[in-house]
Structure formats: C-alpha cells, structure tokens
Design a protein around this motif. Structure first.
Motif, short mmCIF file in Angstrom:
data_model
loop_
_atom_site.label_atom_id
_atom_site.label_comp_id
_atom_site.label_asym_id
_atom_site.label_seq_id
_atom_site.Cartn_x
_atom_site.Cartn_y
_atom_site.Cartn_z
N VAL A 220 0.82 -1.36 -0.01
CA VAL A 220 0.06 -0.09 0.06
C VAL A 220 0.89 1.29 -0.04
O VAL A 220 0.66 1.98 -0.73
CB VAL A 220 -0.87 0.00 1.10
N ALA A 221 1.90 1.08 0.84
CA ALA A 221 2.74 2.55 0.94
C ALA A 221 3.49 2.55 -0.38
O ALA A 221 3.91 3.92 -0.82
CB ALA A 221 3.84 2.17 2.27
N ALA A 222 3.71 1.53 -0.97
CA ALA A 222 4.42 1.69 -2.58
C ALA A 222 3.76 2.43 -3.45
O ALA A 222 4.00 2.91 -4.30
CB ALA A 222 4.64 0.35 -2.96
N ARG A 223 2.38 2.65 -3.28
CA ARG A 223 1.74 3.46 -4.25
C ARG A 223 1.68 4.81 -3.99
O ARG A 223 1.23 5.53 -4.67
CB ARG A 223 0.15 3.04 -4.01
N TYR A 224 2.31 5.28 -2.84
CA TYR A 224 2.54 6.58 -2.75
C TYR A 224 3.82 7.09 -3.25
O TYR A 224 4.82 6.31 -3.44
CB TYR A 224 2.40 6.88 -1.16
N ALA A 225 4.03 8.40 -3.66
CA ALA A 225 5.07 9.19 -4.21
C ALA A 225 6.14 9.22 -3.28
O ALA A 225 5.96 9.21 -2.04
CB ALA A 225 4.81 10.34 -4.78
N LYS A 226 7.56 9.45 -3.80
CA LYS A 226 8.79 9.63 -2.83
C LYS A 226 8.50 10.63 -1.58
O LYS A 226 9.06 10.62 -0.54
CB LYS A 226 9.90 9.72 -3.40
N LYS A 227 7.95 11.30 -2.15
CA LYS A 227 7.55 12.85 -1.33
C LYS A 227 6.11 12.92 -1.05
O LYS A 227 5.54 13.75 -0.68
CB LYS A 227 8.22 13.99 -1.78
N ILE A 268 -7.23 17.35 -14.48
CA ILE A 268 -6.01 16.88 -14.88
C ILE A 268 -5.25 17.92 -15.22
O ILE A 268 -5.71 19.17 -15.87
CB ILE A 268 -6.40 16.12 -16.30
N GLY A 269 -3.96 18.07 -14.94
CA GLY A 269 -3.02 19.13 -15.27
C GLY A 269 -1.84 18.34 -16.13
O GLY A 269 -2.05 17.47 -16.60
N ASN A 270 -0.82 19.53 -16.04
CA ASN A 270 0.38 18.88 -16.73
C ASN A 270 1.26 18.07 -15.59
O ASN A 270 1.70 18.78 -14.84
CB ASN A 270 1.07 20.28 -17.28
N ASN A 271 1.19 16.71 -15.93
CA ASN A 271 2.02 15.93 -15.09
C ASN A 271 1.46 15.63 -13.66
O ASN A 271 2.20 15.13 -12.90
CB ASN A 271 3.45 16.58 -14.93
N TRP A 272 0.30 16.30 -13.68
CA TRP A 272 -0.50 15.94 -12.40
C TRP A 272 -1.97 15.53 -12.63
O TRP A 272 -2.50 16.07 -13.41
CB TRP A 272 -0.38 16.83 -11.18
N CYS A 273 -2.79 15.06 -11.66
CA CYS A 273 -4.09 14.99 -11.93
C CYS A 273 -4.75 14.89 -10.47
O CYS A 273 -3.97 14.41 -9.46
CB CYS A 273 -4.40 13.85 -12.72
N GLN A 274 -6.13 15.12 -10.25
CA GLN A 274 -6.56 15.08 -8.87
C GLN A 274 -7.81 14.45 -8.99
O GLN A 274 -8.71 14.52 -10.00
CB GLN A 274 -6.84 16.34 -8.34
N GLU A 301 5.61 9.45 -11.68
CA GLU A 301 7.29 9.20 -11.25
C GLU A 301 7.51 7.75 -11.35
O GLU A 301 7.03 6.85 -11.19
CB GLU A 301 7.01 9.36 -9.53
N ASP A 302 8.83 7.93 -12.05
CA ASP A 302 9.37 6.64 -12.40
C ASP A 302 8.59 5.76 -13.01
O ASP A 302 8.47 4.44 -13.05
CB ASP A 302 9.76 5.79 -11.06
N GLY A 303 7.84 6.43 -14.06
CA GLY A 303 7.37 5.68 -15.12
C GLY A 303 5.74 5.01 -14.74
O GLY A 303 5.20 4.50 -15.46
N GLU A 304 5.39 5.64 -13.56
CA GLU A 304 3.80 5.35 -13.23
C GLU A 304 3.18 6.64 -12.39
O GLU A 304 4.20 7.35 -11.96
CB GLU A 304 3.93 3.92 -12.57
N TRP A 305 1.76 6.54 -12.39
CA TRP A 305 1.25 7.51 -11.53
C TRP A 305 1.23 6.96 -10.10
O TRP A 305 0.97 5.85 -9.89
CB TRP A 305 -0.21 7.78 -12.01
N LYS A 306 1.72 8.16 -9.09
CA LYS A 306 1.65 7.73 -7.73
C LYS A 306 1.17 8.57 -7.09
O LYS A 306 0.93 9.71 -7.46
CB LYS A 306 3.21 7.58 -7.06
N ILE A 307 0.71 8.47 -5.85
CA ILE A 307 -0.18 9.28 -4.87
C ILE A 307 0.79 10.21 -4.08
O ILE A 307 1.50 10.03 -3.54
CB ILE A 307 -1.05 8.58 -4.08
#
Length: 448
Positions: A220-227, A268-274, A301-307
């Motif tokens: 589950v935690a791996a679905r979140y972004a590095k920050k 949806i924005g540039n490189n992000w979505c909500q 991030e790193d080739g996939e969408w992260k939270i």
C-alpha cells in the motif's frame, strides 16, 4: 580538420554490442593482490573491452583538416550509439574534460566526468534512442554547433518524448568532443508524463484499493510518491515518508477494508491529476460500512502514476450508524438479560463497550474496564438472576440511545425478588449496540 565518413559508418555498423564494456562504473582500478589467476584474467579482459568500447565510440570523431555539416550531424549519431551501449561510462567519454551538461529532467548542471556519468546512470535505465527531427549546424574555427529538436523512444516503456537540444563541439586531444549540451522540454506542451483521461484517473483508485486487498502495508505504501503526504482518516499525525505511511496501514489493514467511490470529481493538469469526492469502505473484519471524504493528487514518477497527496476525512455532518426504534432500544435489555442466563461472566462483560462504565447495585467500586466488569458478574451470577423491566423511558440521539427506569430481578438461587432503578446508555460499536454506561441502584425509599 575532417572526420572520415567511412569511419563513422563503420563505427555505427558495429552496433550497440561493440560498445558494451563489463567493468564496474567510473575509473578503472587495479586488481586485488589476493585475486586468483582466473579473476586477474577476467579483470584484464574487461579492462581491455572497456578501453576498446571508449576508443571505438570516439575514433570516428578524430580531427581532420575540415568538418562538414553532415559530419557534425554524425557526431550526434556517435553519442546516440553510446546511449545504445547502456553504459554511462561510454556516454560520458563523449564529453570534454570540462563539460557543461544541462539535462532535460535534472535541475543541477553537470560539469565533470563523474556528474555527467551520474546523470546517465539513471537516464539509460529507460533505454533511450534518439533521432533528430529538425536541426541547424554552425561551423567555426575549431568548434561546431548543432541545435534543434530531437525525439527519444524509451525502449523500457515505449514512450516517445520530444525535446529541444544544443550541442557545442570542440577539438580536444585530436578528437571532437561535446563541450556543452543543453536539453530542454518542449515549452508549449510539457510532456514529461503520460497523457491520462478522467476514467483513467478514477482507475488509479483501484490500484490503491487492490493494494489494500493484499493486506500488506508495504504494498500500500508503495502506491505513494517518494515525497507523498497522507492525512489519514483516524490519525492526527501527518504521514510524510514511506515508513510513517506504512505504519498507518499496519493498523488500518487489520479491519480488512475495501473501498468504492460513490462520488468523484477529476481535474487533470500537466504531469498531475486529482480525484476528489466521497468513498465508502466495507470493513471485512466487522462488516461495518464507513463513508469518508477523499482527495487524491497523483504525479507521474518513475514511469507510473503515484499518490503525491491523500487527504481522507470523516463525513462532517453527524449521522447514526444504524437507525433504531424505541422498542428496539428496550429489546437491548433482553440481550443483556440473556447473557445473564448463560451464567458466564465473560459473556455478560462482552455486552459492554470498550470504554464502558458500570456503577453496580451492590458494589461501591466503579467498574471501568472489561476485567473489573467481568469480576463483578462472577459474584452476581452466583444468585442466578433474571430481570424484567417494570417501567422504561427511552431517549434516542445521534449515535447513542438511553433506557432508564425500574427493573426487578428474580434470584434463581434463592427465589428472592429485588427491585432496582437502572440507566443504560448504548453506543453503536463494531457493528452492534453496546452498553457504554450502566448505573444500577436500590430503591431509595426501602432503605430510608
């Protein structure tokens, strides 16, 4: 100053495998004095391969009398062939001793061999191969510039990425090297992440929900972004790193939650979505259903969408976990009375909530824990009591209800009948109504 066209063609014909050294990164070291003869042979073979790879990629760039625009363009192909080796050392060897690399996806300038190599350590994981779409060449005295637009195909993902480029080449030790390389994203359409549709954004929730279903907090935690930042439903603490996010789900997953989105609003924005709205969880451990408000902000991030950001909160308007009538409130007494009939103190104590308070009829000690409540009924049940309500007054509130009045017990062990005054306050806990407060007292007139 002329580069042999035949040499360039010959070098490219060798392909990527001709450039693939097998030694460890950075500089070539010396073998250990304790190494076996086989290890020594392998060390020197690998060292020779590395030197040959660097020589092969740089040989066609040797300075001749003159250089043509076609030959300047050929210098890009040498760099591209170095990329194909997958070896950051070979790529870094194409840069001069005092280079300046301003890379596409890093803020910091790279101004020496080690920092240039460091950038390509990561970039080469994408297996990039480039081609020039539009370019302009300038040739000067001992220098040449190639600038324009190139496109990369990332072999690791199949993605295609366009960018603007500038290469400034200089003569160094008889070889044309890259002294300056500036690469930047296309400014009108920043294309660093994958395009995504509203339905695909909603689909990202299911990746997170599937991770919940594994009951593994690490997944589950791996679905979140590095920050990533998690503001969870039932914890005051903001979770801002992998360890703290994982820690939250260690406890939450014990409820075996599975969620579904009831209402969704996507941006949806540039490189992000909500995705923001309302979701509902069914807790497999208890069967309880819980609604909440949510906000997910995703980044690529790193080739996939992260939270990147996840905010979950309870529904602010008070609601009753389960509707209940006055007759149903009175019947809760019968559940407690049936527990008395078992003559099992644990069964009776289980009818009380986690933070219950019992003020019993014939004990001065408030009972404020399971053990203390159980202890009281160990003694009381020896009388084999069975009760009935003589007079009841019910009140129903938000998430609680109350029954107060007069009850009478018949003691099966002796046949005695005893009246008392009672107050039961019930709360809905873990999918059922439990006794949060129970106050029982003797009829005061009989003792005055």
């Amino acid at each position: 100053m002329k580069i042999s066209s035949a040499a360039i063609i010959l070098s490219l014909a060798y392909g990527a495998s001709a450039f693939a050294p097998s030694v460890n990164p950075s500089r070539i070291g010396t073998p250990s004095t304790s190494a076996s003869s086989t290890e020594l042979d392998l060390f020197f073979v690998n060292t020779l391969k590395h030197k040959r790879a660097v020589s092969k990629v740089n040989k066609p760039a040797r300075v001749k009398d003159t250089i043509s625009e076609q030959e300047v363009r050929g210098l890009f192909e040498l760099w591209n062939s170095a990329l194909a080796t997958g070896d950051s050392r070979v790529v870094a060897s194409r840069y001069s001793k005092n280079p300046v690399l301003l890379p596409t996806v890093k803020d910091d300038p790279r101004t020496d061999y080690d920092s240039v190599k460091d950038y390509f350590d990561t970039f080469l994981l994408k297996k990039p191969q480039g081609k020039i779409l539009d370019g302009k060449v300038h040739i000067g005295d001992g220098w040449a510039t190639d600038m324009g637009i190139y496109e990369f195909t990332m072999g690791a993902t199949g993605d295609k990425v366009k960018a603007r480029y500038t290469y400034n080449y200089v003569q160094e030790d008889g070889v044309w090297k890259i002294q300056h390389h500036h690469s930047s994203v296309m400014p009108e359409t920043v294309d660093m992440g994958k395009p995504i549709t509203p339905d695909e954004v909603r689909g990202l929730f299911h990746l997170w929900n599937d991770a919940l279903a594994t009951l593994d907090p690490t997944k589950v935690a791996a679905r979140y972004a590095k920050k990533g930042v998690l503001l969870p439903t039932v914890s005051d603490q903001a979770r801002t790193d992998f360890a703290s996010i994982r820690s939250y789900f260690v406890n939450f997953l014990q409820l075996k939650p599975q969620g579904k989105i009831l209402e969704s609003h996507v941006t949806i924005g540039n490189n992000w979505c909500q995705d923001a709205g309302i979701y509902e969880f069914t807790m497999g451990a208890t069967g309880k259903k819980v609604k909440g408000r949510y906000s997910f902000v995703y980044v690529f991030e790193d080739g996939e969408w992260k939270i990147s950001h996840h905010h979950s909160s309870v529904m602010p308007e008070p609601t009753m976990p389960q509707a209940i009538t006055k007759e149903e409130v009175r019947n809760l007494f019968q559940l407690w009375n049936s527990a008395l009939a078992t003559e099992d103190a644990d069964v009776v104590a289980s009818r009380y909530s986690k933070n219950a308070v019992l003020l019993p009829t014939v004990s001065d000690v408030p009972r404020t824990s399971y053990d203390l409540i159980q202890d009281y009924f160990v003694g009381f049940l020896k009388k084999k009591p069975q009760g009935e309500i003589l007079e009841s007054n019910v009140t129903i509130g938000h998430n609680w209800c109350q029954d107060a009045g007069i009850y009478e017990f018949t003691m099966g062990a002796t046949g005695d009948k005893v009246k008392g005054r009672y107050s039961f306050v019930y709360v809905y806990e873990d999918g059922q109504w439990k006794i949060a407060h129970h106050h029982s007292s003797v009829m005061p007139e009989s003792i005055l």
